[in-house]
Design a protein around this motif. Structure first.
Motif, PDB file in Angstrom:
ATOM      1  N   UNK A 111       7.780   1.797  -2.807  1.00  8.56           N
ATOM      2  CA  UNK A 111       8.832   1.147  -2.024  1.00  8.56           C
ATOM      3  C   UNK A 111       9.706   2.186  -1.339  1.00  8.56           C
ATOM      4  N   UNK A 112      10.070   3.229  -2.059  1.00 15.14           N
ATOM      5  CA  UNK A 112      10.938   4.261  -1.475  1.00 15.14           C
ATOM      6  C   UNK A 112      10.303   4.894  -0.245  1.00 15.14           C
ATOM      7  N   UNK A 113       9.021   5.240  -0.358  1.00 19.95           N
ATOM      8  CA  UNK A 113       8.342   5.872   0.779  1.00 19.95           C
ATOM      9  C   UNK A 113       8.233   4.895   1.944  1.00 19.95           C
ATOM     10  N   UNK A 114       7.852   3.658   1.649  1.00 16.60           N
ATOM     11  CA  UNK A 114       7.646   2.686   2.726  1.00 16.60           C
ATOM     12  C   UNK A 114       8.932   2.408   3.476  1.00 16.60           C
TER      13      UNK A 114
ATOM     14  N   UNK B 196      -0.263   0.144   7.059  1.00 19.24           N
ATOM     15  CA  UNK B 196       0.019   0.664   5.726  1.00 19.24           C
ATOM     16  C   UNK B 196      -1.145   0.293   4.819  1.00 19.24           C
ATOM     17  N   UNK B 197      -1.598   1.245   4.018  1.00 12.84           N
ATOM     18  CA  UNK B 197      -2.580   0.951   2.969  1.00 12.84           C
ATOM     19  C   UNK B 197      -2.013   1.432   1.645  1.00 12.84           C
ATOM     20  N   UNK B 198      -1.955   0.525   0.683  1.00 13.82           N
ATOM     21  CA  UNK B 198      -1.522   0.856  -0.672  1.00 13.82           C
ATOM     22  C   UNK B 198      -2.754   1.004  -1.564  1.00 13.82           C
ATOM     23  N   UNK B 199      -2.810   2.090  -2.321  1.00 12.37           N
ATOM     24  CA  UNK B 199      -3.947   2.301  -3.213  1.00 12.37           C
ATOM     25  C   UNK B 199      -3.664   1.616  -4.548  1.00 12.37           C
ATOM     26  N   UNK B 200      -4.454   0.579  -4.818  1.00 10.70           N
ATOM     27  CA  UNK B 200      -4.326  -0.164  -6.061  1.00 10.70           C
ATOM     28  C   UNK B 200      -5.353   0.299  -7.070  1.00 10.70           C
TER      29      UNK B 200
ATOM     30  N   UNK C  66      -0.272   5.862   4.051  1.00  8.23           N
ATOM     31  CA  UNK C  66      -1.155   5.607   2.908  1.00  8.23           C
ATOM     32  C   UNK C  66      -0.373   5.917   1.640  1.00  8.23           C
ATOM     33  N   UNK C  67      -0.026   4.858   0.896  1.00  7.39           N
ATOM     34  CA  UNK C  67       0.697   5.009  -0.364  1.00  7.39           C
ATOM     35  C   UNK C  67      -0.313   5.204  -1.488  1.00  7.39           C
ATOM     36  N   UNK C  68      -0.650   6.456  -1.730  1.00  5.48           N
ATOM     37  CA  UNK C  68      -1.674   6.788  -2.717  1.00  5.48           C
ATOM     38  C   UNK C  68      -1.097   7.358  -4.007  1.00  5.48           C
TER      39      UNK C  68
ATOM     40  N   UNK D 130      -0.452  10.147  10.705  1.00  8.36           N
ATOM     41  CA  UNK D 130      -0.566   9.556   9.378  1.00  8.36           C
ATOM     42  C   UNK D 130       0.163  10.376   8.326  1.00  8.36           C
ATOM     43  N   UNK D 131       0.729   9.660   7.353  1.00  7.39           N
ATOM     44  CA  UNK D 131       1.335  10.279   6.183  1.00  7.39           C
ATOM     45  C   UNK D 131       0.608   9.747   4.954  1.00  7.39           C
ATOM     46  N   UNK D 132       0.131  10.660   4.098  1.00 10.32           N
ATOM     47  CA  UNK D 132      -0.609  10.292   2.888  1.00 10.32           C
ATOM     48  C   UNK D 132       0.145  10.836   1.687  1.00 10.32           C
ATOM     49  N   UNK D 133       0.621   9.956   0.818  1.00 16.69           N
ATOM     50  CA  UNK D 133       1.310  10.435  -0.380  1.00 16.69           C
ATOM     51  C   UNK D 133       0.294  10.826  -1.441  1.00 16.69           C
ATOM     52  N   UNK D 134       0.665  11.803  -2.244  1.00 16.10           N
ATOM     53  CA  UNK D 134      -0.271  12.315  -3.243  1.00 16.10           C
ATOM     54  C   UNK D 134      -1.503  12.910  -2.596  1.00 16.10           C
ATOM     55  N   UNK D 135      -1.314  13.500  -1.434  1.00 13.65           N
ATOM     56  CA  UNK D 135      -2.446  13.943  -0.627  1.00 13.65           C
ATOM     57  C   UNK D 135      -2.971  15.327  -0.906  1.00 13.65           C
ATOM     58  N   UNK D 136      -2.459  15.987  -1.937  1.00 17.00           N
ATOM     59  CA  UNK D 136      -2.917  17.344  -2.218  1.00 17.00           C
ATOM     60  C   UNK D 136      -4.152  17.378  -3.104  1.00 17.00           C
ATOM     61  N   UNK D 137      -4.490  16.247  -3.747  1.00 15.07           N
ATOM     62  CA  UNK D 137      -5.648  16.256  -4.637  1.00 15.07           C
ATOM     63  C   UNK D 137      -6.227  14.855  -4.750  1.00 15.07           C
ATOM     64  N   UNK D 138      -7.405  14.755  -5.377  1.00 16.52           N
ATOM     65  CA  UNK D 138      -8.004  13.472  -5.699  1.00 16.52           C
ATOM     66  C   UNK D 138      -8.245  12.560  -4.513  1.00 16.52           C
TER      67      UNK D 138
END
Length: 272
Positions: free
Chosen positions: A131-134, A149-153, A100-102, A31-39
């Protein structure tokens, strides 16, 4: 009887010799999680790791959450940076099953309160960055037997919130984009869903509260507008993501799961 993934389950009255090991639901997945360092991203990375996935986080700053396979640096506003970061992550993971596009940024104000530059900045990160990451990750996801893929809305995508025009526009775009992506990628075996959190207990919300004239009153107001009467916990959002990326949810695609204490769908009559 419930068990924690990866632990041993026994039936009451039996001995340990009849115990069966319950496999982690995401064992063997990458898995790859963007913005995964916090929150919310950090909570998600930790939850996926706990459920057996090998996780790399992509972020501009911060450190890799404990137990994950590492952190790669990338700026979602820069396509070359994103492509380099995703390639590095794929090298660490040896492939990809879950994205995970977070990652995203916030904005405050009514429709007239932000200039063109701010509108472009927020939409570029929150929507085009996704879009760029995906698109950088898609070749690897196509090679997976369990691509998800899960996009965080946000609740802002489905409920009008005051002083959130720009942020709402970006999250509404993510919701519509999720459905379009799901339609395009379903024939390739890749599922795409969204999670729409309510107001969550995160560092970003904490900073908003700290800047308010009366932080305690503002927190009480934010909690009160959610029918269950509190902020959403980051771990609750992470659990929703873990469900949607699991092969156990293989018939779920093109949907948005609200984790908002009922804010989107419930209209409770006040007492008195």
């Amino acid at each position: 009887m419930t068990t924690t993934p990866g632990t041993t389950a026994t039936t009451p009255g039996t001995t340990a010799t009849t115990a069966a090991t319950v496999p982690a639901p995401l064992a063997g997945l990458r898995a790859l999680v963007t913005g995964g360092a916090s929150g919310l991203g950090r909570a998600t990375a930790l939850r996926l790791t706990a459920y057996g996935a090998r996780v790399v986080v992509l972020d501009r700053a911060g450190e890799a959450p404990e137990g994950t396979a590492g952190l790669v640096r990338a700026d979602l506003a820069d396509d070359a940076s994103v492509r380099t970061g995703v390639a590095e992550a794929l090298g660490l993971l040896g492939g990809l099953d879950i994205l995970v596009n977070n990652a995203g940024i916030g904005a405050q104000g009514a429709v007239e309160d932000n200039d063109d530059a701010e509108w472009h900045r927020v939409l570029d990160v929150n929507v085009v960055g996704l879009v760029r990451v995906t698109r950088a990750a898609l070749p690897a996801l196509r090679d997976s037997a369990h691509g998800a893929v899960v996009n965080i809305g946000s609740i802002a995508a489905t409920a009008g919130l005051r002083q959130r025009a720009l942020y709402t526009a970006s999250k509404g775009a993510i919701l519509s984009l999720t459905r379009a992506m799901a339609a395009d990628l379903l024939p390739e075996g890749i599922r795409v869903n969204a999670v729409n959190p309510g107001t969550a207990d995160t560092p970003w919300v904490g900073r908003l509260l700290a800047s308010a004239a009366d932080p305690a009153a503002e927190q009480a107001a934010l909690a009160a507008r959610q029918p269950h009467g509190r902020l959403v916990a980051a771990d609750e959002v992470a659990e929703a993501v873990a469900h949607l990326v699991s092969p156990a949810a293989s018939s779920t695609t093109g949907t948005a799961l609200a984790v908002d204490g009922g804010m989107d769908g419930l209209r409770l009559r006040g007492e008195g």
